[in-house]
Motif scaffolding. Structure first.
Motif, PDB file in Angstrom:
ATOM      1  N   VAL A  52       0.829  -1.223   0.000  1.00  0.00           N
ATOM      2  CA  VAL A  52       0.000   0.000   0.000  1.00  0.00           C
ATOM      3  C   VAL A  52       0.858   1.265   0.000  1.00  0.00           C
ATOM      4  CG1 VAL A  52      -1.888  -1.223   1.151  1.00  0.00           C
ATOM      5  CG2 VAL A  52      -0.332   0.178   2.523  1.00  0.00           C
ATOM      6  N   LEU A  53       2.179   1.096  -0.014  1.00  0.00           N
ATOM      7  CA  LEU A  53       3.070   2.256  -0.093  1.00  0.00           C
ATOM      8  C   LEU A  53       3.632   2.371  -1.503  1.00  0.00           C
ATOM      9  CD1 LEU A  53       5.006   1.854   3.285  1.00  0.00           C
ATOM     10  CD2 LEU A  53       2.974   3.243   2.815  1.00  0.00           C
ATOM     11  N   ALA A  54       3.987   3.579  -1.884  1.00  0.00           N
ATOM     12  CA  ALA A  54       4.571   3.785  -3.208  1.00  0.00           C
ATOM     13  C   ALA A  54       5.932   3.105  -3.270  1.00  0.00           C
ATOM     14  CB  ALA A  54       4.711   5.281  -3.491  1.00  0.00           C
ATOM     15  N   MET A 111      -2.111   8.777   8.282  1.00  0.00           N
ATOM     16  CA  MET A 111      -2.290   9.242   6.907  1.00  0.00           C
ATOM     17  C   MET A 111      -1.002   9.086   6.098  1.00  0.00           C
ATOM     18  SD  MET A 111      -5.375  10.439   6.433  1.00  0.00           S
ATOM     19  CE  MET A 111      -6.598  10.042   7.690  1.00  0.00           C
ATOM     20  N   GLY A 112      -1.182   8.771   4.841  1.00  0.00           N
ATOM     21  CA  GLY A 112      -0.089   8.854   3.885  1.00  0.00           C
ATOM     22  C   GLY A 112      -0.464   9.904   2.853  1.00  0.00           C
ATOM     23  N   GLN A 113       0.366  10.061   1.867  1.00  0.00           N
ATOM     24  CA  GLN A 113       0.137  11.098   0.868  1.00  0.00           C
ATOM     25  C   GLN A 113       0.081  10.454  -0.513  1.00  0.00           C
ATOM     26  OE1 GLN A 113       3.333  14.080   0.390  1.00  0.00           O
ATOM     27  NE2 GLN A 113       1.771  15.556   1.004  1.00  0.00           N
ATOM     28  N   ASP A 114      -0.902  10.839  -1.322  1.00  0.00           N
ATOM     29  CA  ASP A 114      -0.945  10.279  -2.677  1.00  0.00           C
ATOM     30  C   ASP A 114      -0.089  11.134  -3.626  1.00  0.00           C
ATOM     31  OD1 ASP A 114      -2.384  12.480  -3.523  1.00  0.00           O
ATOM     32  OD2 ASP A 114      -4.298  11.432  -3.633  1.00  0.00           O
ATOM     33  N   SER A 115      -0.017  10.702  -4.891  1.00  0.00           N
ATOM     34  CA  SER A 115       0.899  11.374  -5.810  1.00  0.00           C
ATOM     35  C   SER A 115       0.476  12.818  -6.079  1.00  0.00           C
ATOM     36  CB  SER A 115       1.000  10.584  -7.119  1.00  0.00           C
ATOM     37  OG  SER A 115      -0.294  10.302  -7.615  1.00  0.00           O
ATOM     38  N   ASN A 155      -3.919  13.826   1.511  1.00  0.00           N
ATOM     39  CA  ASN A 155      -3.858  12.845   2.594  1.00  0.00           C
ATOM     40  C   ASN A 155      -4.760  11.657   2.264  1.00  0.00           C
ATOM     41  OD1 ASN A 155      -2.111  14.284   4.127  1.00  0.00           O
ATOM     42  ND2 ASN A 155      -3.582  14.853   5.719  1.00  0.00           N
ATOM     43  N   VAL A 156      -4.273  10.461   2.520  1.00  0.00           N
ATOM     44  CA  VAL A 156      -5.057   9.249   2.296  1.00  0.00           C
ATOM     45  C   VAL A 156      -4.919   8.369   3.527  1.00  0.00           C
ATOM     46  CG1 VAL A 156      -5.368   7.197   0.845  1.00  0.00           C
ATOM     47  CG2 VAL A 156      -4.610   9.337  -0.199  1.00  0.00           C
ATOM     48  N   ILE A 210      -4.240   5.323   5.529  1.00  0.00           N
ATOM     49  CA  ILE A 210      -3.510   4.066   5.285  1.00  0.00           C
ATOM     50  C   ILE A 210      -4.359   2.873   5.714  1.00  0.00           C
ATOM     51  CG2 ILE A 210      -1.459   2.733   5.999  1.00  0.00           C
ATOM     52  CD1 ILE A 210       0.143   5.300   5.810  1.00  0.00           C
ATOM     53  N   LEU A 263      -6.597   1.848   2.856  1.00  0.00           N
ATOM     54  CA  LEU A 263      -5.866   1.100   1.819  1.00  0.00           C
ATOM     55  C   LEU A 263      -5.577  -0.324   2.297  1.00  0.00           C
ATOM     56  CD1 LEU A 263      -3.219   3.776   0.730  1.00  0.00           C
ATOM     57  CD2 LEU A 263      -5.387   3.237  -0.391  1.00  0.00           C
TER      58      LEU A 263
END
Lengths: 413, 413
Positions: B119-121, B271-275, B279-280, B282, B285
């Motif tokens: 789920v991480l880039a 939260m993570g960050q999308d491209s 904020n998304v 986690i 996901l």
């Protein structure tokens, strides 16, 4: 800040089964008295075979005694005894020579068909084909792995090749003229209930040999094949070991949907290509993935799966499968009696019917739920070519199946 | 032709434990009479707690009766009753408020810590840090996901940041001055046996808050903490729910290494960050991954794990852990008596010793095996900073531990 895998954001929010659950829950909340019969999700209803129960209780007992206690599996690929029985009963009996070293025991075919993408190159490195209609997990895992573009309004993803399965081609799409690197085939098919013939499978193995493609062959419903001329394994076709991985499961034959055990065969003959153009053994990569990201299936559960291969176990599994097949026959015949066109059922626990009166799949879903309190699965949920079709599952009690048939007949006639 | 994930080819062939197995097997083949004691791999040896045995047998019985049979889990995140007990016993008891909706039951921490990368880039989108020495799975899964370059001669991968853990910093590397997006922390630590203090964890939570980093906190050995001032969960630190995932396992407390059950907490605050810079969640996901690529842990096994939280279960687990801790103490004290410098053991099943006479880790491995037929794990196998250290596991019978201590003392003195 941690960057997320933005490919996940391409996924359509309304995954098929949650959407069905949502509509059924809303209906039940509004109609608490309604006796809803669920023939939607393909989940088994009958208890585990007695041999599996006994074997697992014995294995649990072993875990309680120091001398017989089991820690980490010596081999995360699965117990040697289980893999030897798999090879003998599932393959040798069909004339296929499979090496136990090529069998990988896991906790589910859903996991296996998703995880295989780990060892393949992502992005647009491979041309990937799925049937339409299709088991949604094949598609969604490719979206998550970044192997597709965005979805169209018809829920089809850019960059995936959809092979149309319809009445005209007997739900067996012919091999394409273009090159494909990875192909998902499912037989007996979910959702259409169709089984690939030897000739049909041979056309794909020949295609894969020519293009050096990889076939991901999902045979989770293999136990439901009743017609003797039909192949049970893709390895019944010459040359398949060089091009195909086969997925099998204990979920639908022995009722392990909540017990969790499956396996796949990744033959040592199977090669992929690295970025420098060299041949690389896919089995070796899969072994490395298996050892690094997995610790094997619970010893207790593997012993339960192994019991399926005893003489008594084979008989108990046949009885279980026959029970569901008889259910499928009753639904199929009941629908035909009132003029509904049906497919599947003969070699599959699924009945694939053409919606009466040209309703769309979701219209028929709502109509069925609202009028006679039956839950099925809209064909369009499996892909655009599923529109106008509907899947009914035979996994239920005989009583419920008989009631469902009566309700269907009343509704349609 | 199917293109493979060429990142796998960067992996060093000689993964630590297979290499140990190879050397031990070669020794045993040449010395069939030798009584080899294995303190290498961290695998438990004592039987499962009786409460787990009883609960699993009852669950197996339920699976054999139609009325109590379980198919697909309603919730692949885990049984609600299990997740509620986890929240109460593992977190509320330590003053941490965790929502059962943020708990995900799985078949192993190894799987969980590997799968989170899905789920991480990938590529160089995230700056990723691990300790050195380190549990090899953190590193290898990043290599497989394409998050690193090639390995150096010291087996360190380009693109990964290694935080040196050594005697000078008490095996707790300080937070770096550079920005890091993803950090793996393990406490009690495998292999060094060190436990992070509250102050140390706070320095990481503060760092992660500042840089909006993600901490992957592996607490698989939490049950071995004996000193009352030490934190059991990263969520004992204010603000940790916004920056950390915590991994727990039933493998080392209840002896589930062959039974398979674990869980992780992915807080909704994380939260993570999308491209595009948004904020998304986690957790959202991870839920999607869990539902698409996993079908939940076997009902039978989850019931076994749940029994750990009964009053009797808690006592039986404490007894089991105390037994191994007493083993660790005996090894530690035995070594200190002959002048060997040791770490760990107090809050960990691992003894981390400095090799006598400045031997390298592998020299000491071969010397120990050859001279007194003992198997341990070379510290250098966990990373460059592990060179000159050696890990002994306390997972064994008392009899074997006593014999091992005698042999070690004889060898060193």
């Amino acid at each position: 800040m941690a960057q997320i895998n933005s490919h996940y954001l391409k996924l359509k929010a309304g995954y098929l089964f949650p959407e069905i659950t949502r509509r059924v829950n809303a209906f039940c909340a509004a109609n608490p008295e309604a006796d809803v019969i669920r023939l939607g999700i393909g989940d088994v209803t009958e208890p585990l075979p007695a041999v599996c129960i006994n074997a697992m209780k014995q294995a649990v007992d072993e875990m309680g005694v120091r001398e017989t206690f089991r820690g980490y599996m010596d081999d995360s690929q699965g117990l040697a005894t289980l893999r030897e029985k798999i090879v003998e009963y599932d393959f040798k009996s069909r004339g296929c020579e499979i090496d136990p070293a090529d069998v990988f025991v896991s906790d589910g075919s859903k996991c296996d068909t998703g995880n295989i993408l780990d060892v393949l190159a992502g992005g647009d490195a491979n041309t990937i084909a799925v049937a339409d209609p299709v088991y949604p997990v094949y598609v969604d895992t490719n979206v998550m792995a970044g192997n597709t573009g965005d979805a169209s309004e018809q829920n089809e993803y850019d960059g995936l090749i959809y092979l149309r399965a319809n009445e005209e081609n007997g739900f067996c799409p012919p091999v394409p003229t273009e090159k494909i690197d990875v192909i998902y085939l499912c037989s007996p098919n979910n959702p259409t209930g169709t089984v690939a013939t030897k000739e049909y499978l041979k056309s794909w193995v020949d295609f894969a040999q020519e293009h050096r493609s990889l076939i991901l062959f999902d045979a989770a419903y293999e136990a439901f094949i009743t017609e003797s001329h039909l192949p049970h394994s893709i390895y019944e076709i010459d040359g398949a070991k060089e091009v195909a991985i086969e997925y099998r499961s204990f979920s639908k034959n022995a009722g392990f949907t909540g017990t969790r055990c499956a396996y796949c065969v990744v033959p040592s003959e199977l090669m992929g290509q690295d970025s420098a153009g060299n041949n690389v053994s896919i089995r070796d990569l899969w072994t490395r993935r298996h050892n690094t990201k997995f610790n094997g299936v619970s010893y207790i559960i593997q012993r339960g799966a192994e019991a399926v291969y005893s003489t008594t176990g084979q008989q108990q599994v046949r009885d279980l499968v026959s029970f569901y097949l008889e259910n499928a026959q009753r639904i199929s015949q009941g629908l035909q009696q009132v003029g509904v066109k049906v497919y599947g059922a003969v070699n599959s626990p699924y009945v694939w019917l053409k919606t009466p009166a040209s309703q769309t799949s979701w219209e028929f879903f709502d109509y069925l739920l609202d009028q006679v309190h039956l839950v099925g699965t809209p064909g369009s949920g499996f892909g655009a070519s599923g529109e106008g079709f509907f899947r009914l599952s035979a996994f239920n009690s005989r009583e419920n199946i008989e009631a469902a048939v009566q309700r269907l007949q009343k509704l349609v006639s």
